[in-house]
Design a protein around this motif. Sequence first.
Motif, PDB file in Angstrom:
ATOM      1  N   ASN A   3       0.850  -1.182   0.000  1.00  0.00           N
ATOM      2  CA  ASN A   3       0.000   0.000   0.000  1.00  0.00           C
ATOM      3  C   ASN A   3       0.889   1.237   0.000  1.00  0.00           C
ATOM      4  O   ASN A   3       1.628   1.483   0.953  1.00  0.00           O
ATOM      5  CB  ASN A   3      -0.913   0.000   1.228  1.00  0.00           C
ATOM      6  CG  ASN A   3      -1.801   1.224   1.281  1.00  0.00           C
ATOM      7  OD1 ASN A   3      -1.671   2.144   0.484  1.00  0.00           O
ATOM      8  ND2 ASN A   3      -2.705   1.232   2.233  1.00  0.00           N
ATOM      9  N   LEU A   4       0.808   2.017  -1.051  1.00  0.00           N
ATOM     10  CA  LEU A   4       1.613   3.234  -1.161  1.00  0.00           C
ATOM     11  C   LEU A   4       0.754   4.494  -1.090  1.00  0.00           C
ATOM     12  O   LEU A   4       1.219   5.579  -1.462  1.00  0.00           O
ATOM     13  CB  LEU A   4       2.429   3.213  -2.452  1.00  0.00           C
ATOM     14  CG  LEU A   4       3.450   2.071  -2.562  1.00  0.00           C
ATOM     15  CD1 LEU A   4       4.143   2.091  -3.920  1.00  0.00           C
ATOM     16  CD2 LEU A   4       4.463   2.130  -1.442  1.00  0.00           C
ATOM     17  N   ASP A   5      -0.469   4.375  -0.589  1.00  0.00           N
ATOM     18  CA  ASP A   5      -1.334   5.548  -0.432  1.00  0.00           C
ATOM     19  C   ASP A   5      -0.658   6.571   0.468  1.00  0.00           C
ATOM     20  O   ASP A   5      -0.158   6.243   1.543  1.00  0.00           O
ATOM     21  CB  ASP A   5      -2.678   5.165   0.178  1.00  0.00           C
ATOM     22  CG  ASP A   5      -3.543   4.319  -0.736  1.00  0.00           C
ATOM     23  OD1 ASP A   5      -3.245   4.283  -1.947  1.00  0.00           O
ATOM     24  OD2 ASP A   5      -4.501   3.708  -0.239  1.00  0.00           O
ATOM     25  N   GLY A   6      -0.627   7.810   0.047  1.00  0.00           N
ATOM     26  CA  GLY A   6      -0.054   8.883   0.857  1.00  0.00           C
ATOM     27  C   GLY A   6       1.449   9.048   0.748  1.00  0.00           C
ATOM     28  O   GLY A   6       2.018   9.950   1.359  1.00  0.00           O
ATOM     29  N   VAL A   7       2.122   8.185   0.005  1.00  0.00           N
ATOM     30  CA  VAL A   7       3.575   8.293  -0.147  1.00  0.00           C
ATOM     31  C   VAL A   7       3.898   9.552  -0.959  1.00  0.00           C
ATOM     32  O   VAL A   7       3.247   9.841  -1.954  1.00  0.00           O
ATOM     33  CB  VAL A   7       4.156   7.048  -0.853  1.00  0.00           C
ATOM     34  CG1 VAL A   7       5.622   7.253  -1.213  1.00  0.00           C
ATOM     35  CG2 VAL A   7       3.983   5.828   0.019  1.00  0.00           C
TER      36      VAL A   7
END
Length: 106
Positions: A2-6
């Motif tokens: 999960n790379l949400d917000g990276v």
Amino acid sequence: MNLDGVVSVRWEETPATEICPGIRKRVLWTGPGGAEAQMLEIEPGAVFHKLDVHAAGPEEIFVISGTFGDGVHEYPAGSFIHNPAGSSHVPQSRDGCVIFIFAPNG
């Protein structure tokens, strides 16, 4: 995974703002509650124009290149400095430097 917000940026491509003569700030990331990650470029002989007080919370510095001064000590490249809440210093550099700053509370 999960790379949400990276968030990813190249610091050299981030706009620079001169905060006082010979000192430029590049904001890399701003988060909740005023948290901020930034790069500071200090030219040789430049001194911050006032006492930098960390009333809101701590500040952490990593010296990327050159030598960073706080008005009392000098820190060469590779140094890590933790300035606790309530501390103060006068950022400067005799020979010039680039530092990474993280302020979790703005």
